[in-house]
Design a protein around this motif. Structure first.
Motif, short mmCIF file in Angstrom:
data_model
loop_
_atom_site.label_atom_id
_atom_site.label_comp_id
_atom_site.label_asym_id
_atom_site.label_seq_id
_atom_site.Cartn_x
_atom_site.Cartn_y
_atom_site.Cartn_z
N ARG A 180 0.81 -1.23 0.00
CA ARG A 180 0.00 0.00 0.00
C ARG A 180 0.84 1.27 0.00
O ARG A 180 0.28 2.37 0.03
N SER A 181 2.16 1.13 -0.04
CA SER A 181 3.02 2.30 0.14
C SER A 181 2.83 3.35 -0.95
O SER A 181 2.71 4.55 -0.66
N PHE A 182 2.78 2.94 -2.21
CA PHE A 182 2.67 3.91 -3.30
C PHE A 182 1.30 4.57 -3.32
O PHE A 182 1.18 5.79 -3.47
N SER A 183 0.25 3.80 -3.17
CA SER A 183 -1.10 4.38 -3.16
C SER A 183 -1.28 5.34 -1.99
O SER A 183 -1.97 6.36 -2.10
N THR A 184 -0.63 5.03 -0.85
CA THR A 184 -0.70 5.92 0.31
C THR A 184 -0.04 7.25 0.01
O THR A 184 -0.54 8.32 0.40
N GLU A 185 1.08 7.21 -0.71
CA GLU A 185 1.78 8.44 -1.06
C GLU A 185 0.93 9.32 -1.98
O GLU A 185 0.87 10.55 -1.81
N ILE A 186 0.28 8.70 -2.94
CA ILE A 186 -0.57 9.47 -3.86
C ILE A 186 -1.77 10.05 -3.13
O ILE A 186 -2.12 11.22 -3.31
N GLU A 187 -2.41 9.23 -2.30
CA GLU A 187 -3.56 9.71 -1.54
C GLU A 187 -3.16 10.88 -0.64
O GLU A 187 -3.94 11.84 -0.46
N HIS A 188 -1.96 10.83 -0.11
CA HIS A 188 -1.47 11.91 0.75
C HIS A 188 -1.40 13.23 -0.03
O HIS A 188 -1.80 14.29 0.47
N ILE A 189 -0.92 13.15 -1.26
CA ILE A 189 -0.85 14.34 -2.11
C ILE A 189 -2.25 14.91 -2.36
O ILE A 189 -2.47 16.12 -2.28
N PHE A 190 -3.20 14.03 -2.65
CA PHE A 190 -4.56 14.48 -2.93
C PHE A 190 -5.23 15.09 -1.70
O PHE A 190 -5.94 16.10 -1.81
N VAL A 191 -5.00 14.49 -0.53
CA VAL A 191 -5.62 15.01 0.69
C VAL A 191 -5.14 16.42 0.98
O VAL A 191 -5.92 17.29 1.40
N LEU A 192 -3.86 16.67 0.76
CA LEU A 192 -3.31 17.99 1.06
C LEU A 192 -3.94 19.09 0.21
O LEU A 192 -3.92 20.27 0.60
N THR A 193 -4.51 18.73 -0.94
CA THR A 193 -5.18 19.75 -1.77
C THR A 193 -6.47 20.24 -1.11
O THR A 193 -7.00 21.28 -1.50
N GLY A 194 -6.98 19.51 -0.14
CA GLY A 194 -8.20 19.91 0.55
C GLY A 194 -7.95 20.86 1.71
O GLY A 194 -8.87 21.14 2.49
N SER A 195 -6.72 21.32 1.87
CA SER A 195 -6.34 22.31 2.89
C SER A 195 -6.60 21.86 4.33
O SER A 195 -7.22 22.58 5.12
N PRO A 196 -6.12 20.68 4.71
CA PRO A 196 -6.24 20.30 6.12
C PRO A 196 -5.32 21.15 6.98
O PRO A 196 -4.31 21.68 6.50
N LEU A 197 -5.66 21.27 8.26
CA LEU A 197 -4.85 22.07 9.18
C LEU A 197 -3.83 21.21 9.92
O LEU A 197 -2.73 21.67 10.22
N ALA A 198 -4.21 19.97 10.20
CA ALA A 198 -3.34 19.09 10.98
C ALA A 198 -3.80 17.65 10.78
O ALA A 198 -4.81 17.38 10.11
N ALA A 199 -3.04 16.73 11.36
CA ALA A 199 -3.39 15.32 11.27
C ALA A 199 -3.04 14.63 12.58
O ALA A 199 -1.99 14.91 13.18
N ILE A 200 -3.92 13.74 13.02
CA ILE A 200 -3.68 12.95 14.23
C ILE A 200 -3.15 11.57 13.82
O ILE A 200 -3.74 10.90 12.98
N TRP A 201 -2.03 11.19 14.40
CA TRP A 201 -1.46 9.86 14.11
C TRP A 201 -2.29 8.80 14.82
O TRP A 201 -2.54 8.89 16.02
N GLN A 202 -2.72 7.80 14.08
CA GLN A 202 -3.50 6.70 14.64
C GLN A 202 -2.71 5.42 14.52
O GLN A 202 -2.49 4.89 13.43
N TYR A 203 -2.26 4.91 15.65
CA TYR A 203 -1.43 3.71 15.69
C TYR A 203 -2.25 2.47 15.39
O TYR A 203 -3.42 2.36 15.79
N SER A 204 -1.65 1.52 14.68
CA SER A 204 -2.32 0.25 14.38
C SER A 204 -1.61 -0.89 15.11
O SER A 204 -0.38 -1.00 15.07
N ASP A 205 -2.39 -1.73 15.79
CA ASP A 205 -1.82 -2.89 16.47
C ASP A 205 -1.15 -3.86 15.48
O ASP A 205 -0.32 -4.68 15.88
N MET A 206 -1.51 -3.75 14.21
CA MET A 206 -0.92 -4.63 13.20
C MET A 206 0.58 -4.33 13.01
O MET A 206 1.31 -5.14 12.45
#
Length: 330
Positions: free
Chosen positions: A186-212
């Protein structure tokens, strides 16, 4: 991609041949000064001949990413399979990123292409480390076995059982590239999605840890559990520019690796778009004051609703725009 039958048979035969080398050494023990090192070298050479190289694994990953990139470019966003009434045979890729991303896509494409190249190179680097680690673990078991066999050989069951253990490790090792791919799929798709999300002008992000993150046999080189719940600011956000928020104790998101970059990371981000969602230590005095003022307007507006004869001081459209400016996305 499935292995062909011939490859499976050849691999099985190679593993059995290694087992025969070890069984012969177990029976005779070291017969001359360098016998142990020669046996170690012979087995190591055979091991390298049957396991996929990191270069081959990276090449396959690159082809998968290139296919995904082509789909992203085609739909101008994150591709999603749309199945029409005709079923899977008539399914087509569509964008799930919305018209906003589609309009900006040409300006985003250089960043997307750069991330494609970066992901492939990062895959290569991490694959080298992962493969060396897996081979190293096998070599430890192999050397322990050889060093335990005395001159003249032995029938000790505890030592003999090491042969079966080594062969078992070999069967895992010849499939290392498949397991590694599951870590990085999922690494590449995550990177692309990250670029797209930033276009929506978010202010911050909360890190959510996964037990996996804690699952799997690979020894992690990071501890993302300590990031759980931390809030990271987005550099250059509209709220920072307007003086409504500040960076906060955890810094900017672009100062750390995002989820999915580290090998085996399954964490995620929860995006914040409103100053009302920010922790108090990331709000300026101006931001707190404007938020209170906006909430007071909302409260006053609600209080006026029963009095239909009262004329609102602010037209609905003006009120909405003003509230969105200070509470919403700016």
């Amino acid at each position: 991609m499935m292995e062909d039958t011939r490859s499976i048979i050849e691999t099985r035969e190679a593993i059995n041949a290694i087992g025969e080398i070890l069984a012969a050494f177990l029976k005779s023990g070291p017969q001359y000064p360098n016998h142990l090192e020669d046996a170690y070298a012979d087995v190591s050479k055979s091991v390298h001949s049957i396991i996929p190289s990191s270069a081959d694994a990276t090449a396959r990953y690159g082809r998968v990413c290139k296919g995904f990139l082509d789909n992203v470019i085609q739909v101008r966003g994150m591709p999603t399979r749309l199945i029409s009434g005709g079923g899977e045979s008539e399914a087509q890729n569509v964008s799930s990123s919305g018209s906003h991303v589609a309009k900006l896509f040409d300006t985003l494409l250089p960043s997307i292409t750069e991330r494609f190249k970066w992901c492939v190179e990062n895959y290569r680097s991490q694959a080298d480390i992962y493969l060396d680690d897996q081979i190293g673990q096998l070599q430890v078991i192999l050397r322990e076995f050889l060093e335990q066999v005395p001159s003249g050989g032995t029938k000790a069951k505890a030592i003999k059982s090491k042969i079966a253990e080594i062969k078992k490790e070999l069967r895992y090792l010849v499939k290392w590239d498949r397991l590694f791919y599951t870590y990085k799929a999922r690494s590449f798709s995550t990177e692309i999605e990250h670029i797209f999300v930033l276009t929506g002008s978010p202010l911050a992000a909360i890190w959510q840890y996964s037990d996996m993150d804690a699952q799997g046999e690979y020894q992690k080189t990071y501890n993302h559990q300590q990031r759980d719940g931390r809030v990271y600011a987005i550099r250059g956000s509209w709220a920072i520019e307007k003086g409504l928020m500040k960076v906060g104790p955890n810094g900017y998101l672009d100062e750390i690796d995002i989820p999915g970059r580290e090998l085996g990371c399954m964490c995620s981000l929860l995006w914040l778009y409103s100053i009302s969602d920010l922790p108090t230590n990331m709000m300026t005095e101006k931001g707190v004051a404007e938020l209170k003022r906006a909430r007071a307007v909302v409260t006053g507006r609600e209080a006026e609703k029963p009095n239909r004869a009262a004329e609102p001081k602010t037209r609905p459209s003006e009120l909405k725009n003003w509230l969105m400016r200070w509470i919403g996305r700016g």
